[in-house]
Design a protein around this motif. Structure first.
Motif, PDB file in Angstrom:
ATOM      1  N   GLY A 125       6.721  -1.004  -7.426  1.00  0.00           N
ATOM      2  CA  GLY A 125       5.520  -0.866  -6.657  1.00  0.00           C
ATOM      3  C   GLY A 125       6.079  -1.148  -5.246  1.00  0.00           C
ATOM      4  N   VAL A 126       5.903  -0.005  -4.466  1.00  0.00           N
ATOM      5  CA  VAL A 126       6.315  -0.027  -2.892  1.00  0.00           C
ATOM      6  C   VAL A 126       5.134   0.680  -2.225  1.00  0.00           C
ATOM      7  CG1 VAL A 126       8.615   0.010  -3.078  1.00  0.00           C
ATOM      8  CG2 VAL A 126       7.424   2.110  -3.251  1.00  0.00           C
ATOM      9  N   LEU A 127       4.629  -0.028  -1.119  1.00  0.00           N
ATOM     10  CA  LEU A 127       3.637   0.586  -0.305  1.00  0.00           C
ATOM     11  C   LEU A 127       3.829   1.474   0.482  1.00  0.00           C
ATOM     12  CD1 LEU A 127       1.687  -2.759   0.345  1.00  0.00           C
ATOM     13  CD2 LEU A 127       1.377  -1.462  -1.574  1.00  0.00           C
ATOM     14  N   GLU A 128       4.421   2.634  -0.106  1.00  0.00           N
ATOM     15  CA  GLU A 128       4.825   3.801   0.754  1.00  0.00           C
ATOM     16  C   GLU A 128       4.075   5.208   0.050  1.00  0.00           C
ATOM     17  OE1 GLU A 128       9.042   4.196   0.171  1.00  0.00           O
ATOM     18  OE2 GLU A 128       9.500   2.095   0.784  1.00  0.00           O
ATOM     19  N   TRP A 129       4.313   6.254   0.896  1.00  0.00           N
ATOM     20  CA  TRP A 129       3.462   7.307   0.685  1.00  0.00           C
ATOM     21  C   TRP A 129       4.470   8.702   0.295  1.00  0.00           C
ATOM     22  CZ3 TRP A 129      -1.553   6.418  -0.167  1.00  0.00           C
ATOM     23  CH2 TRP A 129      -2.198   5.344   0.474  1.00  0.00           C
ATOM     24  N   CYS A 137       3.950   5.420  -6.052  1.00  0.00           N
ATOM     25  CA  CYS A 137       4.010   4.955  -7.434  1.00  0.00           C
ATOM     26  C   CYS A 137       3.135   6.284  -8.104  1.00  0.00           C
ATOM     27  CB  CYS A 137       3.412   3.763  -7.600  1.00  0.00           C
ATOM     28  SG  CYS A 137       4.465   2.288  -7.910  1.00  0.00           S
ATOM     29  N   PHE A 138       2.035   6.171  -7.668  1.00  0.00           N
ATOM     30  CA  PHE A 138       1.087   7.286  -8.510  1.00  0.00           C
ATOM     31  C   PHE A 138       1.698   8.804  -8.143  1.00  0.00           C
ATOM     32  CE2 PHE A 138      -2.795   9.963  -8.744  1.00  0.00           C
ATOM     33  CZ  PHE A 138      -3.245   9.759 -10.134  1.00  0.00           C
ATOM     34  N   GLY A 139       2.196   8.941  -7.262  1.00  0.00           N
ATOM     35  CA  GLY A 139       2.737  10.357  -6.757  1.00  0.00           C
ATOM     36  C   GLY A 139       3.987  10.822  -7.413  1.00  0.00           C
ATOM     37  N   PRO A 188       1.351  -3.947  -4.716  1.00  0.00           N
ATOM     38  CA  PRO A 188       2.311  -3.315  -5.492  1.00  0.00           C
ATOM     39  C   PRO A 188       2.262  -3.391  -6.731  1.00  0.00           C
ATOM     40  CG  PRO A 188       3.327  -4.439  -3.392  1.00  0.00           C
ATOM     41  CD  PRO A 188       1.780  -4.998  -3.600  1.00  0.00           C
ATOM     42  N   PHE A 189       2.327  -4.379  -7.431  1.00  0.00           N
ATOM     43  CA  PHE A 189       2.317  -4.517  -8.939  1.00  0.00           C
ATOM     44  C   PHE A 189       1.193  -3.852  -9.585  1.00  0.00           C
ATOM     45  CE2 PHE A 189       1.494  -6.979 -12.788  1.00  0.00           C
ATOM     46  CZ  PHE A 189       2.612  -6.726 -13.536  1.00  0.00           C
ATOM     47  N   PHE A 190       0.011  -3.918  -9.023  1.00  0.00           N
ATOM     48  CA  PHE A 190      -1.006  -3.219  -9.560  1.00  0.00           C
ATOM     49  C   PHE A 190      -0.966  -1.783  -9.427  1.00  0.00           C
ATOM     50  CE2 PHE A 190      -3.944  -7.417  -9.048  1.00  0.00           C
ATOM     51  CZ  PHE A 190      -3.446  -7.966 -10.274  1.00  0.00           C
ATOM     52  N   THR A 191      -0.546  -1.424  -8.301  1.00  0.00           N
ATOM     53  CA  THR A 191      -0.015   0.082  -7.951  1.00  0.00           C
ATOM     54  C   THR A 191       0.769   0.439  -9.028  1.00  0.00           C
ATOM     55  OG1 THR A 191      -0.487  -0.202  -5.721  1.00  0.00           O
ATOM     56  CG2 THR A 191       0.498   1.663  -6.519  1.00  0.00           C
TER      57      THR A 191
END
Length: 308
Positions: A125-129, A137-139, A188-191
């Protein structure tokens, strides 16, 4: 007396930790001679241990990762430990959909077979793109593997019986997908949890669309493993988590056992679309078995990666 109590307490803690870390090993000794396998993120952690084990069984193993230097080092280690020279690296950056397409194009030109695809690489879980403006995460965890699998699916069908193994995590149970915000990137964790739930739906849908075509699909929770995911965080956080991992988490070699099991076991082949923990099928929460949601996610993912 105090000293005796200390010894007893220490032994109790030791045996509790040992019990918590006890896991099954894959005991199926099937060979994989003549098989070709792709393992994303095969340069470290669970991916590397999986590569070693499958190369030892005679497979041609291709580790797909973005860093050529780390990959070449890993290839040398895998060859040394597996006593196999049939291991190589191909460059793949799952955070870049153009890289995924280029990898598939190159692979399909160079390799005539693909028997097992292991979607192992993942981001915590990292807040990056990503390069395509998806949450990291999703990508990486979902969309990159979604496109990769779809582009390689024709070859998997040609080489049937073949298998797709996608790593997920039991943390899927703490979140549900929001189709109004699939690209969620806040906590991050929820992502991370949402991306792992997407992996499960994806694995189920692969099984559905390939039913009767010789391709089977499995979602694997490897357990909580002493891998290198903490490298994305601060030194202080890494130090704290390393202590926790040493106490409660299992080594990567053990974490790889269920992946290996799903790659070789005839029993696993009876449970296409299933969720596996500790070398056996496990039960998912009801919301994670919703075929309509799995299909909806598949269709949404096709649009997001411009696959249609």
């Amino acid at each position: 007396m105090y000293f005796l109590y200390t010894i007893i307490a220490s032994l109790a803690v030791f045996f509790i930790l040992k019990w918590l870390k006890k896991r099954r090993y894959c005991t199926d000794l099937r060979r994989l001679d003549g098989k070709t396998i792709i393992i994303t993120g095969g340069n470290s952690g669970i991916g590397k241990e999986t590569a070693i084990a499958l190369a030892m069984r005679g497979a041609r193993v291709i580790i797909a990762c973005r860093d050529p230097d780390k990959a070449e080092k890993a290839v040398r280690e895998i060859k040394l430990k597996s006593h196999s020279l049939n291991v190589l690296h191909m460059e793949l950056d799952l955070a870049n959909l153009s890289s995924v397409r280029e990898f598939c194009k190159s692979f399909l030109q160079r390799e005539k077979k693909l028997d097992i695809l292991v979607n192992n690489a993942g981001m915590p879980g990292v807040l990056e793109w990503t390069d395509n403006n998806f949450s990291m995460c999703f990508g990486v965890n979902h969309l990159g593997h979604f496109l990769l699998t779809n582009l390689l699916l024709p070859r998997l069908k040609e080489c049937a019986p073949s298998r797709v193994i996608t790593l997920t995590c039991s943390s899927y149970k703490y979140q549900k997908l929001d189709f109004q915000d699939l690209n969620y990137n806040q906590l991050p964790f929820f992502t991370y949890c949402r991306s792992k739930l997407a992996n499960i739906y994806f694995s189920q849908e692969v099984a559905r669309i390939t039913e009767g075509k010789g391709v089977t699909s499995y979602a694997v929770h490897p357990g909580f493993v002493q891998s290198g995911w903490t490298c994305h965080y601060s030194i202080l956080f890494r130090m704290l988590v390393q202590v926790i991992m040493w106490m409660f988490f299992v080594p990567c070699e053990i974490g790889a056992q269920t992946v290996i099991y799903c790659a070789v076991s005839d029993e696993a082949a009876k449970h296409s679309g299933g969720y596996f923990i500790d070398c056996r099928p496990a039960t998912l929460r009801p919301f994670a078995r919703d075929a309509a949601v799995a299909k909806k996610l598949w269709e949404a993912s096709e649009r997001l990666v411009n696959l249609a």
